[in-house]
Design a protein around this motif. Structure first.
Motif, PDB file in Angstrom:
ATOM      1  N   ALA A 168       0.808  -1.211   0.000  1.00  0.00           N
ATOM      2  CA  ALA A 168       0.000   0.000   0.000  1.00  0.00           C
ATOM      3  C   ALA A 168       0.848   1.271   0.000  1.00  0.00           C
ATOM      4  N   ASP A 169       1.989   1.238   0.706  1.00  0.00           N
ATOM      5  CA  ASP A 169       2.729   2.478   0.946  1.00  0.00           C
ATOM      6  C   ASP A 169       4.145   2.516   0.374  1.00  0.00           C
ATOM      7  N   HIS A 170       4.639   1.404  -0.108  1.00  0.00           N
ATOM      8  CA  HIS A 170       6.047   1.395  -0.507  1.00  0.00           C
ATOM      9  C   HIS A 170       6.269   0.723  -1.870  1.00  0.00           C
ATOM     10  N   ALA A 171       5.449   1.095  -2.830  1.00  0.00           N
ATOM     11  CA  ALA A 171       5.593   0.553  -4.184  1.00  0.00           C
ATOM     12  C   ALA A 171       6.955   0.917  -4.777  1.00  0.00           C
ATOM     13  N   LYS A 172       7.450   2.110  -4.456  1.00  0.00           N
ATOM     14  CA  LYS A 172       8.750   2.551  -4.983  1.00  0.00           C
ATOM     15  C   LYS A 172       9.873   1.658  -4.475  1.00  0.00           C
ATOM     16  N   ALA A 173       9.806   1.292  -3.197  1.00  0.00           N
ATOM     17  CA  ALA A 173      10.823   0.405  -2.633  1.00  0.00           C
ATOM     18  C   ALA A 173      10.762  -0.971  -3.299  1.00  0.00           C
ATOM     19  N   ILE A 174       9.555  -1.487  -3.510  1.00  0.00           N
ATOM     20  CA  ILE A 174       9.415  -2.796  -4.151  1.00  0.00           C
ATOM     21  C   ILE A 174       9.971  -2.757  -5.572  1.00  0.00           C
ATOM     22  N   ALA A 175       9.704  -1.659  -6.290  1.00  0.00           N
ATOM     23  CA  ALA A 175      10.255  -1.516  -7.642  1.00  0.00           C
ATOM     24  C   ALA A 175      11.788  -1.493  -7.604  1.00  0.00           C
ATOM     25  N   HIS A 176      12.340  -0.917  -6.548  1.00  0.00           N
ATOM     26  CA  HIS A 176      13.804  -0.887  -6.392  1.00  0.00           C
ATOM     27  C   HIS A 176      14.340  -2.297  -6.171  1.00  0.00           C
ATOM     28  N   GLN A 190       4.292  -7.125  -6.553  1.00  0.00           N
ATOM     29  CA  GLN A 190       3.606  -7.085  -5.272  1.00  0.00           C
ATOM     30  C   GLN A 190       4.351  -7.982  -4.294  1.00  0.00           C
ATOM     31  N   LEU A 191       4.468  -7.535  -3.060  1.00  0.00           N
ATOM     32  CA  LEU A 191       5.023  -8.404  -2.037  1.00  0.00           C
ATOM     33  C   LEU A 191       3.985  -9.475  -1.715  1.00  0.00           C
ATOM     34  N   ALA A 192       4.397 -10.734  -1.738  1.00  0.00           N
ATOM     35  CA  ALA A 192       3.461 -11.834  -1.488  1.00  0.00           C
ATOM     36  C   ALA A 192       3.678 -12.474  -0.124  1.00  0.00           C
ATOM     37  N   GLY A 193       4.929 -12.503   0.335  1.00  0.00           N
ATOM     38  CA  GLY A 193       5.203 -13.162   1.606  1.00  0.00           C
ATOM     39  C   GLY A 193       6.553 -12.772   2.163  1.00  0.00           C
ATOM     40  N   VAL A 194       6.684 -12.958   3.473  1.00  0.00           N
ATOM     41  CA  VAL A 194       7.939 -12.681   4.170  1.00  0.00           C
ATOM     42  C   VAL A 194       8.237 -13.862   5.080  1.00  0.00           C
ATOM     43  N   GLU A 213      20.081 -10.284   3.583  1.00  0.00           N
ATOM     44  CA  GLU A 213      21.524 -10.414   3.808  1.00  0.00           C
ATOM     45  C   GLU A 213      21.811 -11.376   4.953  1.00  0.00           C
ATOM     46  N   LYS A 214      20.956 -11.359   5.965  1.00  0.00           N
ATOM     47  CA  LYS A 214      21.075 -12.271   7.097  1.00  0.00           C
ATOM     48  C   LYS A 214      19.682 -12.573   7.622  1.00  0.00           C
ATOM     49  N   PRO A 215      19.494 -13.688   8.331  1.00  0.00           N
ATOM     50  CA  PRO A 215      18.162 -14.050   8.805  1.00  0.00           C
ATOM     51  C   PRO A 215      17.557 -12.991   9.717  1.00  0.00           C
ATOM     52  N   CYS A 216      16.247 -12.828   9.639  1.00  0.00           N
ATOM     53  CA  CYS A 216      15.506 -11.890  10.476  1.00  0.00           C
ATOM     54  C   CYS A 216      14.589 -12.684  11.404  1.00  0.00           C
ATOM     55  N   ALA A 225      15.781  -4.635   7.394  1.00  0.00           N
ATOM     56  CA  ALA A 225      16.309  -5.245   6.161  1.00  0.00           C
ATOM     57  C   ALA A 225      15.657  -4.616   4.933  1.00  0.00           C
ATOM     58  N   LEU A 226      14.342  -4.391   4.986  1.00  0.00           N
ATOM     59  CA  LEU A 226      13.640  -3.810   3.844  1.00  0.00           C
ATOM     60  C   LEU A 226      14.073  -2.365   3.600  1.00  0.00           C
ATOM     61  N   VAL A 227      14.274  -1.605   4.665  1.00  0.00           N
ATOM     62  CA  VAL A 227      14.743  -0.221   4.521  1.00  0.00           C
ATOM     63  C   VAL A 227      16.144  -0.203   3.940  1.00  0.00           C
ATOM     64  N   SER A 228      17.002  -1.083   4.429  1.00  0.00           N
ATOM     65  CA  SER A 228      18.374  -1.142   3.916  1.00  0.00           C
ATOM     66  C   SER A 228      18.391  -1.483   2.433  1.00  0.00           C
TER      67      SER A 228
END
Length: 243
Positions: A168-176, A190-194, A213-216, A225-228
């Motif tokens: 909903a709020d971070h389409a730009k990040a997903i495109a990156h 679209q993000l489907a799962g984490v 990069e490492k387990p969360c 991790a997503l922000v990084s």
């Protein structure tokens, strides 16, 4: 038992989203019956499938739940030189309404079209509960593995919240993320799962898993991790995932 083989086998199961389901033929006793099925992983990390009650493989599983799921690396030029995994399992149809609801929410994110025929056309969720795994990582890299799957610590409301927020709020990040990973960009992802080791993106009808990069282990670590990744110039080198 090789920790590296365990990690590679689990990553292959995460990276792919379809495989060959082999069941014991009911109409032709003694013969194996193979069919292609899409799958995602449930909260316990086991393959989850949605199959029709009138399908041949469903009749086979009702008679004998012993089956296998063969998963191989997609678009491989030499199928004998890349990884493939056979999951030997006992299939179990979900009957508890709470389990069905949880399975529906997760499966629909991976395969949105399934919501149109699940209830209307007598489809049921089945989970493949692994008994043993046979992983081949290339020529000579052959392993019997007992415990490959890993439970998803975020399955349920935590994962749903993260997925809905990102979409909903971070389409730009997903495109990156798509650009960093070199994935197809013809349609928005679209993000489907984490899960603790990475995330699944759905692009059109295809699903892709990208490792962290490492387990969360907490939602806060996933957020970090997503922000990084949203600010990264290249996909980070992935460390060794714990088996």
């Amino acid at each position: 038992m090789s920790a590296q083989a365990l990690r590679q086998a689990r990553e292959l199961l995460l990276k792919e989203y379809r495989g060959v389901l082999s069941t014991h033929s009911k109409s032709m006793p003694g013969f194996p019956f193979g069919s292609v099925v899409p799958y995602c992983l449930d909260a316990q990390g086991n393959p989850l499938i949605l199959i029709s009650r009138i399908a041949q493989h469903t009749h086979n599983l009702q008679k004998d739940p012993k089956c296998s799921l063969l998963v191989g690396e997609r678009e491989a030029e030499d199928v004998q030189a890349v990884g493939r995994l056979t999951v030997l399992a006992e299939a179990r149809r979900l009957q508890d309404e709470a389990q069905i609801e949880a399975a529906s929410q997760r499966y629909y994110r991976y395969f949105p079209d399934s919501a149109n025929y699940h209830r209307a056309h007598d489809f049921d969720f089945w989970v493949l509960e692994p008994v043993r795994h046979r992983y081949i990582g290339g020529f000579g890299a052959i392993h019997w593995l007992d415990q490959v799957t890993l439970a998803n610590p975020f399955a349920g409301t935590a994962e749903t919240g993260m997925v809905e927020h990102m979409n909903a709020d971070h389409a730009k990040a997903i495109a990156h993320y798509v650009a960093l990973a070199g994935l197809p960009a013809q349609v928005p992802a679209q993000l489907a799962g984490v899960d603790s080791e990475g995330m699944h993106l759905r692009i059109g009808q295809a699903v892709y898993w990208l490792p962290f990069e490492k387990p969360c282990n907490t939602p806060l670590e996933v957020r970090q991790a997503l922000v990084s990744l949203a600010h990264a110039q290249a996909w980070p080198t992935v460390g060794q995932v714990e088996a």
